[in-house]
Design a protein around this motif. Structure first.
Motif, PDB file in Angstrom:
ATOM      1  N   GLU A 161      24.607  27.860 -18.337  1.00 33.35           N
ATOM      2  CA  GLU A 161      24.543  26.756 -17.369  1.00 33.35           C
ATOM      3  C   GLU A 161      25.183  25.492 -17.932  1.00 33.35           C
ATOM      4  OE1 GLU A 161      21.685  28.316 -18.404  1.00 33.35           O
ATOM      5  OE2 GLU A 161      21.470  29.708 -16.742  1.00 33.35           O
ATOM      6  N   ILE A 162      24.947  25.212 -19.183  1.00 33.06           N
ATOM      7  CA  ILE A 162      25.517  24.016 -19.805  1.00 33.06           C
ATOM      8  C   ILE A 162      27.016  24.178 -19.982  1.00 33.06           C
ATOM      9  CG2 ILE A 162      25.534  22.634 -21.916  1.00 33.06           C
ATOM     10  CD1 ILE A 162      22.546  23.250 -22.169  1.00 33.06           C
ATOM     11  N   THR A 163      27.439  25.367 -20.377  1.00 33.11           N
ATOM     12  CA  THR A 163      28.864  25.618 -20.595  1.00 33.11           C
ATOM     13  C   THR A 163      29.654  25.476 -19.296  1.00 33.11           C
ATOM     14  OG1 THR A 163      28.247  27.167 -22.337  1.00 33.11           O
ATOM     15  CG2 THR A 163      30.491  27.298 -21.521  1.00 33.11           C
ATOM     16  N   VAL A 164      29.129  26.010 -18.203  1.00 36.16           N
ATOM     17  CA  VAL A 164      29.820  25.905 -16.913  1.00 36.16           C
ATOM     18  C   VAL A 164      29.860  24.455 -16.440  1.00 36.16           C
ATOM     19  CG1 VAL A 164      29.680  26.547 -14.474  1.00 36.16           C
ATOM     20  CG2 VAL A 164      29.324  28.260 -16.241  1.00 36.16           C
ATOM     21  N   PHE A 165      28.773  23.706 -16.636  1.00 29.64           N
ATOM     22  CA  PHE A 165      28.731  22.300 -16.231  1.00 29.64           C
ATOM     23  C   PHE A 165      29.779  21.480 -16.982  1.00 29.64           C
ATOM     24  CE2 PHE A 165      26.927  18.005 -16.807  1.00 29.64           C
ATOM     25  CZ  PHE A 165      26.944  17.609 -15.486  1.00 29.64           C
ATOM     26  N   VAL A 166      29.888  21.689 -18.278  1.00 33.65           N
ATOM     27  CA  VAL A 166      30.883  20.964 -19.080  1.00 33.65           C
ATOM     28  C   VAL A 166      32.294  21.364 -18.667  1.00 33.65           C
ATOM     29  CG1 VAL A 166      31.783  20.672 -21.417  1.00 33.65           C
ATOM     30  CG2 VAL A 166      29.331  20.587 -21.018  1.00 33.65           C
ATOM     31  N   ALA A 167      32.520  22.642 -18.394  1.00 35.32           N
ATOM     32  CA  ALA A 167      33.846  23.090 -17.954  1.00 35.32           C
ATOM     33  C   ALA A 167      34.236  22.445 -16.631  1.00 35.32           C
ATOM     34  CB  ALA A 167      33.875  24.604 -17.842  1.00 35.32           C
ATOM     35  N   VAL A 168      33.279  22.288 -15.717  1.00 33.92           N
ATOM     36  CA  VAL A 168      33.570  21.635 -14.429  1.00 33.92           C
ATOM     37  C   VAL A 168      33.908  20.163 -14.641  1.00 33.92           C
ATOM     38  CG1 VAL A 168      32.504  20.885 -12.260  1.00 33.92           C
ATOM     39  CG2 VAL A 168      32.288  23.237 -12.999  1.00 33.92           C
ATOM     40  N   LEU A 169      33.187  19.491 -15.535  1.00 30.03           N
ATOM     41  CA  LEU A 169      33.503  18.096 -15.818  1.00 30.03           C
ATOM     42  C   LEU A 169      34.888  17.937 -16.431  1.00 30.03           C
ATOM     43  CD1 LEU A 169      30.138  16.692 -17.208  1.00 30.03           C
ATOM     44  CD2 LEU A 169      31.189  16.258 -14.990  1.00 30.03           C
ATOM     45  N   ILE A 170      35.291  18.894 -17.252  1.00 24.19           N
ATOM     46  CA  ILE A 170      36.619  18.843 -17.860  1.00 24.19           C
ATOM     47  C   ILE A 170      37.694  19.187 -16.830  1.00 24.19           C
ATOM     48  CG2 ILE A 170      38.122  19.978 -19.549  1.00 24.19           C
ATOM     49  CD1 ILE A 170      35.624  20.288 -21.309  1.00 24.19           C
ATOM     50  N   MET A 171      37.407  20.152 -15.971  1.00 21.91           N
ATOM     51  CA  MET A 171      38.403  20.674 -15.054  1.00 21.91           C
ATOM     52  C   MET A 171      38.720  19.715 -13.910  1.00 21.91           C
ATOM     53  SD  MET A 171      38.414  24.431 -13.267  1.00 21.91           S
ATOM     54  CE  MET A 171      36.701  24.307 -12.893  1.00 21.91           C
ATOM     55  N   PHE A 172      37.741  18.949 -13.430  1.00 20.89           N
ATOM     56  CA  PHE A 172      37.956  18.070 -12.286  1.00 20.89           C
ATOM     57  C   PHE A 172      38.027  16.606 -12.705  1.00 20.89           C
ATOM     58  CE2 PHE A 172      36.000  21.758 -10.210  1.00 20.89           C
ATOM     59  CZ  PHE A 172      36.954  21.984  -9.228  1.00 20.89           C
ATOM     60  N   ASP A 173      38.770  15.848 -11.933  1.00 23.07           N
ATOM     61  CA  ASP A 173      38.893  14.404 -12.135  1.00 23.07           C
ATOM     62  C   ASP A 173      38.087  13.722 -11.030  1.00 23.07           C
ATOM     63  OD1 ASP A 173      39.699  11.903 -12.931  1.00 23.07           O
ATOM     64  OD2 ASP A 173      41.632  12.016 -11.921  1.00 23.07           O
ATOM     65  N   PHE A 174      37.017  13.044 -11.407  1.00 28.45           N
ATOM     66  CA  PHE A 174      36.155  12.343 -10.460  1.00 28.45           C
ATOM     67  C   PHE A 174      36.503  10.863 -10.475  1.00 28.45           C
ATOM     68  CE2 PHE A 174      33.739  15.937 -12.044  1.00 28.45           C
ATOM     69  CZ  PHE A 174      33.327  16.535 -10.876  1.00 28.45           C
ATOM     70  N   ARG A 175      36.772  10.293  -9.318  1.00 27.84           N
ATOM     71  CA  ARG A 175      37.052   8.863  -9.209  1.00 27.84           C
ATOM     72  C   ARG A 175      36.250   8.279  -8.062  1.00 27.84           C
ATOM     73  NH1 ARG A 175      43.453   7.998 -10.360  1.00 27.84           N
ATOM     74  NH2 ARG A 175      43.460   9.240 -12.270  1.00 27.84           N
ATOM     75  N   LEU A 176      35.522   7.228  -8.353  1.00 28.61           N
ATOM     76  CA  LEU A 176      34.747   6.517  -7.349  1.00 28.61           C
ATOM     77  C   LEU A 176      35.467   5.210  -7.068  1.00 28.61           C
ATOM     78  CD1 LEU A 176      32.173   6.676  -5.686  1.00 28.61           C
ATOM     79  CD2 LEU A 176      31.011   5.486  -7.527  1.00 28.61           C
ATOM     80  N   ARG A 177      35.886   5.012  -5.827  1.00 22.95           N
ATOM     81  CA  ARG A 177      36.693   3.836  -5.475  1.00 22.95           C
ATOM     82  C   ARG A 177      35.936   2.965  -4.481  1.00 22.95           C
ATOM     83  NH1 ARG A 177      42.907   5.824  -5.091  1.00 22.95           N
ATOM     84  NH2 ARG A 177      42.831   7.179  -6.908  1.00 22.95           N
ATOM     85  N   PHE A 178      35.973   1.686  -4.736  1.00 24.49           N
ATOM     86  CA  PHE A 178      35.414   0.681  -3.843  1.00 24.49           C
ATOM     87  C   PHE A 178      36.543  -0.210  -3.351  1.00 24.49           C
ATOM     88  CE2 PHE A 178      32.073   1.697  -6.859  1.00 24.49           C
ATOM     89  CZ  PHE A 178      31.000   1.974  -6.023  1.00 24.49           C
ATOM     90  N   TRP A 179      36.474  -0.668  -2.128  1.00 23.66           N
ATOM     91  CA  TRP A 179      37.450  -1.624  -1.641  1.00 23.66           C
ATOM     92  C   TRP A 179      36.794  -2.576  -0.669  1.00 23.66           C
ATOM     93  CZ3 TRP A 179      37.341   3.415   0.048  1.00 23.66           C
ATOM     94  CH2 TRP A 179      37.209   3.618   1.405  1.00 23.66           C
ATOM     95  N   ARG A 180      37.447  -3.698  -0.483  1.00 21.75           N
ATOM     96  CA  ARG A 180      36.972  -4.741   0.433  1.00 21.75           C
ATOM     97  C   ARG A 180      37.865  -4.795   1.645  1.00 21.75           C
ATOM     98  NH1 ARG A 180      36.214  -9.610  -3.872  1.00 21.75           N
ATOM     99  NH2 ARG A 180      34.864  -8.484  -5.269  1.00 21.75           N
ATOM    100  N   ARG A 181      37.288  -5.216   2.732  1.00 18.10           N
ATOM    101  CA  ARG A 181      38.097  -5.375   3.950  1.00 18.10           C
ATOM    102  C   ARG A 181      38.925  -6.654   3.846  1.00 18.10           C
ATOM    103  NH1 ARG A 181      34.719  -3.777   9.322  1.00 18.10           N
ATOM    104  NH2 ARG A 181      34.477  -1.603   8.776  1.00 18.10           N
ATOM    105  N   GLN A 182      40.119  -6.571   4.383  1.00 18.63           N
ATOM    106  CA  GLN A 182      41.000  -7.744   4.430  1.00 18.63           C
ATOM    107  C   GLN A 182      40.644  -8.554   5.675  1.00 18.63           C
ATOM    108  OE1 GLN A 182      43.197  -8.555   2.111  1.00 18.63           O
ATOM    109  NE2 GLN A 182      42.644  -6.752   0.909  1.00 18.63           N
ATOM    110  N   ALA A 183      40.490  -9.857   5.499  1.00 23.42           N
ATOM    111  CA  ALA A 183      40.135 -10.725   6.616  1.00 23.42           C
ATOM    112  C   ALA A 183      41.341 -11.142   7.422  1.00 23.42           C
ATOM    113  CB  ALA A 183      39.430 -11.964   6.108  1.00 23.42           C
TER     114      ALA A 183
END
Length: 59
Positions: free
Chosen positions: A37-59
């Protein structure tokens, strides 16, 4: 849970070969005696690129 407005989670596969990730995960499990379970979890973290993006509305 409702997603927040102006927030986006991008998930994409990195440019790493899947064979190397599998070999690395298997070697880690054999070498350290780590549970699968730990090995698969670490492999998924290595294999995928996770990006959390925030943005503001333009007035």
């Amino acid at each position: 849970m409702v997603p927040r407005p102006h927030m986006r989670l991008d998930l994409r596969v990195r440019d790493l070969p899947f064979v190397l990730i599998g070999m690395g995960g298997g070697a880690l499990a054999l070498w350290e005696g780590a549970p699968a379970e730990i090995t698969v979890f670490v492999a998924v973290l290595i294999m995928f690129d996770f990006r959390l993006r925030f943005w503001r509305r333009q007035a």
